[in-house]
Design a protein around this motif. Structure first.
Motif, PDB file in Angstrom:
ATOM      1  N   SER A 401      69.796  16.663 -16.464  1.00 21.37           N
ATOM      2  CA  SER A 401      68.407  16.408 -16.081  1.00 21.37           C
ATOM      3  C   SER A 401      67.497  17.162 -17.053  1.00 21.37           C
ATOM      4  N   PHE A 402      66.530  16.415 -17.653  1.00 19.74           N
ATOM      5  CA  PHE A 402      65.591  17.002 -18.610  1.00 19.74           C
ATOM      6  C   PHE A 402      64.174  16.616 -18.231  1.00 19.74           C
ATOM      7  N   GLU A 403      63.170  17.329 -18.848  1.00 21.75           N
ATOM      8  CA  GLU A 403      61.755  17.021 -18.685  1.00 21.75           C
ATOM      9  C   GLU A 403      61.098  16.934 -20.053  1.00 21.75           C
ATOM     10  N   VAL A 404      60.089  16.048 -20.113  1.00 23.73           N
ATOM     11  CA  VAL A 404      59.356  15.890 -21.354  1.00 23.73           C
ATOM     12  C   VAL A 404      57.904  15.587 -21.008  1.00 23.73           C
ATOM     13  N   GLY A 411      59.753  11.835 -31.727  1.00 23.56           N
ATOM     14  CA  GLY A 411      60.710  12.821 -32.198  1.00 23.56           C
ATOM     15  C   GLY A 411      60.724  14.093 -31.390  1.00 23.56           C
ATOM     16  N   THR A 412      60.015  14.137 -30.281  1.00 28.56           N
ATOM     17  CA  THR A 412      60.036  15.336 -29.442  1.00 28.56           C
ATOM     18  C   THR A 412      61.422  15.492 -28.827  1.00 28.56           C
ATOM     19  N   VAL A 413      61.982  16.691 -28.876  1.00 21.55           N
ATOM     20  CA  VAL A 413      63.319  16.960 -28.335  1.00 21.55           C
ATOM     21  C   VAL A 413      63.242  17.002 -26.814  1.00 21.55           C
ATOM     22  N   VAL A 414      64.095  16.216 -26.191  1.00 24.01           N
ATOM     23  CA  VAL A 414      64.153  16.171 -24.725  1.00 24.01           C
ATOM     24  C   VAL A 414      65.214  17.128 -24.201  1.00 24.01           C
ATOM     25  N   GLY A 415      66.401  17.133 -24.811  1.00 24.91           N
ATOM     26  CA  GLY A 415      67.505  17.986 -24.389  1.00 24.91           C
ATOM     27  C   GLY A 415      68.743  17.634 -25.176  1.00 24.91           C
ATOM     28  N   GLU A 448      76.084  13.214 -33.781  1.00 23.94           N
ATOM     29  CA  GLU A 448      77.022  14.325 -33.947  1.00 23.94           C
ATOM     30  C   GLU A 448      76.688  15.517 -33.075  1.00 23.94           C
ATOM     31  N   ASP A 449      75.380  15.767 -32.843  1.00 22.08           N
ATOM     32  CA  ASP A 449      75.022  16.967 -32.092  1.00 22.08           C
ATOM     33  C   ASP A 449      74.634  16.672 -30.646  1.00 22.08           C
ATOM     34  N   GLY A 450      74.398  15.417 -30.263  1.00 21.70           N
ATOM     35  CA  GLY A 450      74.070  15.077 -28.881  1.00 21.70           C
ATOM     36  C   GLY A 450      72.653  15.440 -28.481  1.00 21.70           C
ATOM     37  N   ILE A 451      71.732  15.630 -29.439  1.00 15.79           N
ATOM     38  CA  ILE A 451      70.345  15.985 -29.119  1.00 15.79           C
ATOM     39  C   ILE A 451      69.566  14.695 -28.838  1.00 15.79           C
ATOM     40  N   ILE A 452      68.890  14.658 -27.687  1.00 18.23           N
ATOM     41  CA  ILE A 452      68.125  13.482 -27.262  1.00 18.23           C
ATOM     42  C   ILE A 452      66.664  13.711 -27.636  1.00 18.23           C
ATOM     43  N   LYS A 453      66.038  12.711 -28.282  1.00 20.87           N
ATOM     44  CA  LYS A 453      64.646  12.790 -28.704  1.00 20.87           C
ATOM     45  C   LYS A 453      63.910  11.539 -28.269  1.00 20.87           C
ATOM     46  N   THR A 454      62.552  11.672 -28.227  1.00 25.73           N
ATOM     47  CA  THR A 454      61.720  10.510 -27.913  1.00 25.73           C
ATOM     48  C   THR A 454      61.481   9.709 -29.178  1.00 25.73           C
ATOM     49  N   THR A 455      61.292   8.393 -28.970  1.00 22.62           N
ATOM     50  CA  THR A 455      60.994   7.532 -30.107  1.00 22.62           C
ATOM     51  C   THR A 455      59.538   7.071 -30.097  1.00 22.62           C
ATOM     52  N   ARG A 456      58.804   7.286 -28.986  1.00 24.53           N
ATOM     53  CA  ARG A 456      57.390   6.938 -28.880  1.00 24.53           C
ATOM     54  C   ARG A 456      56.817   7.676 -27.680  1.00 24.53           C
ATOM     55  N   PRO A 457      55.480   7.781 -27.615  1.00 26.00           N
ATOM     56  CA  PRO A 457      54.872   8.502 -26.485  1.00 26.00           C
ATOM     57  C   PRO A 457      55.217   7.827 -25.154  1.00 26.00           C
ATOM     58  N   LEU A 458      55.328   8.642 -24.133  1.00 29.25           N
ATOM     59  CA  LEU A 458      55.671   8.170 -22.796  1.00 29.25           C
ATOM     60  C   LEU A 458      54.458   8.274 -21.888  1.00 29.25           C
ATOM     61  N   ASP A 459      54.362   7.396 -20.943  1.00 31.70           N
ATOM     62  CA  ASP A 459      53.252   7.376 -19.995  1.00 31.70           C
ATOM     63  C   ASP A 459      53.824   7.600 -18.596  1.00 31.70           C
ATOM     64  N   ASN A 487      69.046  12.067 -16.585  1.00 32.61           N
ATOM     65  CA  ASN A 487      67.792  11.783 -15.883  1.00 32.61           C
ATOM     66  C   ASN A 487      66.673  12.549 -16.564  1.00 32.61           C
ATOM     67  N   ILE A 488      65.654  11.820 -17.059  1.00 31.01           N
ATOM     68  CA  ILE A 488      64.551  12.418 -17.817  1.00 31.01           C
ATOM     69  C   ILE A 488      63.273  12.225 -17.021  1.00 31.01           C
ATOM     70  N   LYS A 489      62.610  13.337 -16.677  1.00 33.45           N
ATOM     71  CA  LYS A 489      61.353  13.297 -15.946  1.00 33.45           C
ATOM     72  C   LYS A 489      60.192  13.450 -16.924  1.00 33.45           C
ATOM     73  N   VAL A 490      59.197  12.566 -16.779  1.00 33.72           N
ATOM     74  CA  VAL A 490      58.005  12.633 -17.645  1.00 33.72           C
ATOM     75  C   VAL A 490      56.978  13.522 -16.941  1.00 33.72           C
ATOM     76  N   LYS A 491      56.639  14.642 -17.571  1.00 30.53           N
ATOM     77  CA  LYS A 491      55.681  15.580 -16.968  1.00 30.53           C
ATOM     78  C   LYS A 491      54.256  15.068 -17.157  1.00 30.53           C
ATOM     79  N   ASP A 492      53.442  15.319 -16.161  1.00 32.97           N
ATOM     80  CA  ASP A 492      52.091  14.771 -16.133  1.00 32.97           C
ATOM     81  C   ASP A 492      51.146  15.584 -17.003  1.00 32.97           C
ATOM     82  N   MET A 493      50.234  14.842 -17.626  1.00 30.39           N
ATOM     83  CA  MET A 493      49.101  15.444 -18.332  1.00 30.39           C
ATOM     84  C   MET A 493      47.828  14.820 -17.781  1.00 30.39           C
TER      85      MET A 493
END
Length: 802
Positions: A401-404, A411-415, A448-459, A487-493
């Motif tokens: 479970s991650f948050e972003v 390219g923001t790192v999620v987890g 190779e490293d298993g790092i999850i990143k975003t590919t575009r802004p999330l709403d 499971n990735i939770k999008v934090k509110d702004m």
């Protein structure tokens, strides 16, 4: 020695036969010497005496006992050359002169037994069998030879067939089958066999039987007198030998030499008892199981042998010790009696590679008679080896479970997820995101490293959670992969400005007084509301100086709207727009301007709203917009129906010009049946009634009424019976064609013309008034109510004339 015994046996048998024959001859002689007495005397005394001189010189007389004369004996199965003398009949009236004749009747008389009618000697002419018939009843009589008159009444006597040992013993129910438990004690009864002998049991030893065992020793014995078979050896084991064939002999004459014998077979089966414990054929069993096997799969089998049968041979298995008792389980296969070892939970080659178990096999049922022979169980050792299998990579966690932040840049790192190869080879792992779990491709993972990143802004307001899967594949090996849930939770702004909770209009009465609260408004925000977050309301700067309404912020995310003046009029202005600015206190703060619509309405004295539209001044009171729309719809529907009706009528209207071929009246025939004569009925040619102008090609229009009124042609109506009918009709046709006011169609004209030469004249009521008639109509009064009208018309005229 055997030859000597055989000779002695035959000598003894010959002596016995000789003695029996001698006894039969003596009995026959005694019977023949017995005289026949009177019928009232049933006893014959033979007086034989032997004179003996006593010491005193006295002569002594010896009397023998009396014999029953009416019973004779004959030996069975006699096969001599001459008939056997059964006995002799003699009567006291027989003087020996041949005048007495003896007659024999009864069973076998004349066939089996014959009599000499002079001497009375009875002979048996056939061989007799006692087993076939034991005795014969005969009747003897002495008659006069010349006259056949009876000299004595008939006397009845019996001839008995004397038995000899000519039937061997027989076992009528053989062969026999018997069962006896194994390990039975000596003398245990197995069964009883019985033989029968057809010879006479009351005469000699011919039917006296003795039993002996010819085959089956030393295992079994038989009681000589009863034929009961018993066990003769202890501890007979079924597992060593199960069936025995025993031969039993029954011999008559008390078992002595010369007796006859018969045999029977007895098949004896030993039944099973639980006298054998289970036994493993080997003390150690080796098995193996792959680490990729799942719970419930079979690992191996083993079997303890038990030679007993049925429930005596049932075996159950269980683990009694070992380091794999929680990993494995053992059950019993009821068909094969094997112990089946199964996997209770998966094994891991990298964790533990071998297990040792101790298995016990025991009998389910134990016979208490043989419990001292126990124990009825056995044990063996089972070694289970774990085999290595190419397993897919394993993630360190069962799920992630991650948050972003929403609106985060690309390219923001999620987890990060992490998996490793659990095999000994420890091959590297490659990661990927299955596309069906992230259709719009919001994320990417480093292979190779298993790092999850975003590919575009999330709403967050569009999709607050993203549930994807990450697959880890072993590089090399069998390319097995495993998946893990992420499971990735999008934090509110705070990126959404607040707005009115509802967009409804606010209604205010025309007679509202200043300071009256007309509405309380609230706001909503698509962003998440923090615990201390609220909305602030204010009138927009461009409407601050308005003199109609005011706003009060209640500091609880609501605001109150008040009236600041009186005297609203719908005729002057029926709608007011009040811009209101709403601010939140988020980070960063967001604000928006929303317009509040206020409509002026007509109210009664109790501030009950009556109408909020200007239309009531023009339209009748009480009609709303919906009612007007309904009325207009009804009008349109009615107009459509009328147009449709008119169109249908136009389609059914007759053509404007009448064509000659469409005239359907060419076959009209008129009849006049009111008077006699041939001229009362005339058929007219319809062509004479047609418009003569039509023959010249001129067809008048029938759908236009002429505006000018033409006067009728001079000349009166022709009087009937004064002109020809053709001229009369042509005149009327010309008049109709020349008159523009006449109907558009040729109409049937009624004329009071009955035909030339008719004595009846016209019956028309139009002409009857002015026509003089000499007929008497008084008879119409008696025709009933149907002719009442005619009677009144003509009867009245007659009465006036009178």
């Amino acid at each position: 020695m055997s030859r000597f015994r055989e000779d002695r046996m035959w000598e003894g048998l010959g002596l016995q036969v000789f003695l029996m024959c001698l006894g039969a001859v003596l009995c026959s002689a005694v019977a023949a010497s017995a005289p026949l007495e009177h019928s009232h005397r049933r006893r014959l005394s033979l007086h034989r005496h032997r004179e003996r001189t006593g010491k005193e010189g006295q002569v002594l007389h010896r009397s023998k006992r009396g014999w029953v004369w009416n019973q004779f004996f004959v030996i069975e199965e006699y096969t001599g050359p001459d008939p056997v003398l059964v006995g002799r009949l003699h009567s006291d009236v027989d003087a020996g002169d041949g005048n007495c004749k003896y007659i024999l009747s009864g069973e076998g008389a004349g066939t089996i037994f014959v009599i000499d009618d002079k001497t009375g000697n009875i002979h048996a002419t056939k061989t007799l069998d006692r087993e076939e018939q034991a005795q014969y009843t005969l009747t003897a009589q002495a008659v006069d030879r010349a006259t056949n008159k009876p000299l004595e009444p008939p006397s009845e006597f019996i001839v008995k067939v004397q038995d000899i040992n000519d039937n061997p013993p027989e076992f009528l129910h053989g062969p026999y089958y018997a069962r006896v438990p194994e390990m039975s004690n000596v003398g245990t009864s197995v069964m009883q066999v019985t033989a029968t002998d057809a010879d006479d049991p009351t005469y000699g030893n011919s039917a006296r039987l003795v039993y002996s065992i010819l085959q089956g020793q030393p295992y079994f014995s038989v009681e000589p007198q009863t034929g009961i078979i018993r066990t003769a050896l202890p501890n007979m084991d079924r597992e060593a030998r199960q069936e025995y064939d025993v031969v039993i002999q029954a011999k008559d004459m008390g078992g002595h030499m010369g007796g006859l014998s018969g045999t029977t077979e007895v098949k004896i089966t030993l039944t099973d008892v639980n006298d054998n414990p289970p036994k493993f054929p080997q003390s150690v069993y080796s098995m193996s199981v792959s680490e990729d096997k799942v719970s419930g799969e079979e690992v191996g089998r083993l079997k303890a042998k038990d030679p007993d049968l049925g429930e005596n041979g049932l075996v159950s298995y269980r683990f009694i010790e070992g380091d794999g008792m929680t990993v494995f389980e053992i059950t019993t296969d009821t068909d094969t009696r094997e112990g089946v070892i199964k996997l209770r939970k998966p094994v891991d080659f990298e964790t533990k590679r071998a297990y040792t178990l101790r298995v016990e096999a025991s009998n389910t049922h134990v016979d208490p008679r043989f419990i001292a022979w126990g124990p009825y169980k056995d044990t063996a050792t089972v070694k289970v080896m774990v085999e290595d299998a190419d397993e897919p990579p394993a993630f360190l966690a069962t799920s992630y479970s991650f948050e972003v932040e929403e609106n985060a840049h690309d390219g923001t790192v999620v987890g990060r997820v992490h998996a490793k190869d659990t095999d000994v080879a420890n091959n590297p792992v490659r990661y990927m995101i299955p596309r069906y779990t992230d259709v719009e491709q919001f994320f990417s993972v480093g292979p190779e490293d298993g790092i999850i990143k975003t590919t575009r802004p999330l709403d967050r307001e569009t999709l607050p959670w993203h549930n994807i899967s990450v697959s880890a594949t072993e590089i090399g090996g069998h390319h097995q992969d495993t998946k893990v849930r992420v499971n990735i939770k999008v934090k509110d702004m705070n990126d959404n400005a607040p707005e009115f909770a509802t967009q409804n209009e606010i209604l205010v009465c025309e007679n509202a007084s200043p300071g009256k609260l007309i509405e309380t408004v609230s706001a909503v925000d698509k962003d998440e509301m923090a615990h201390r977050q609220y909305f602030h309301f204010s009138i927009a700067p461009e409407a601050v100086n308005n003199h109609n309404f005011s706003l009060k912020d209640n500091r609880d995310s609501t605001a109150s709207i008040y009236v600041t003046r009186r005297g609203f009029s719908r005729m002057t202005q029926d709608v007011y727009f009040l811009p209101i600015e709403i601010n939140d206190n988020g980070i960063p703060p967001m604000s928006s301007t929303n317009t509040l619509t206020i409509r002026v309405c007509s109210c009664d004295s109790k501030d009950t709203i009556l109408s909020c539209n200007v239309e009531p001044y023009i339209l009748p009171a009480g009609l709303s917009t919906g009612a007007l729309i309904a009325i207009l719809a009804c009008i349109v529907i009615l107009l459509a129906i009328v147009v449709l009706f008119v169109a249908l009528r136009r389609q059914k209207k007759e053509p404007l010009i009448v064509f000659e071929e469409e005239d359907i009246r060419e076959n009209i025939i008129t009849y006049d049946d009111e008077g006699g004569g041939e001229e009362d009925t005339e058929a007219f040619d319809i062509a004479t009634l047609q418009n003569p102008d039509g023959a010249n090609g001129f067809l008048p229009r029938k759908d236009i009424k002429p505006e000018l009124q033409y006067p009728m042609r001079p000349g009166g109506h022709p009087v009937a019976n004064t002109v020809d009918v053709d001229d009369f009709i042509k005149t009327r046709i010309n008049d109709a064609d020349s008159d523009p006011t006449a109907p558009p169609y040729d109409s049937i004209q009624i004329y009071g013309y009955e035909g030339r030469g008719s004595i009846a004249g016209s019956l028309s009521s139009l002409e009857s008034v002015t026509t003089d008639s000499d007929l008497d109509y008084d008879y119409l009064q008696s025709w009933g109510p149907r002719f009442k009208k005619l009677a009144d018309l003509y009867g009245t005229k007659d009465s006036k004339e009178r």
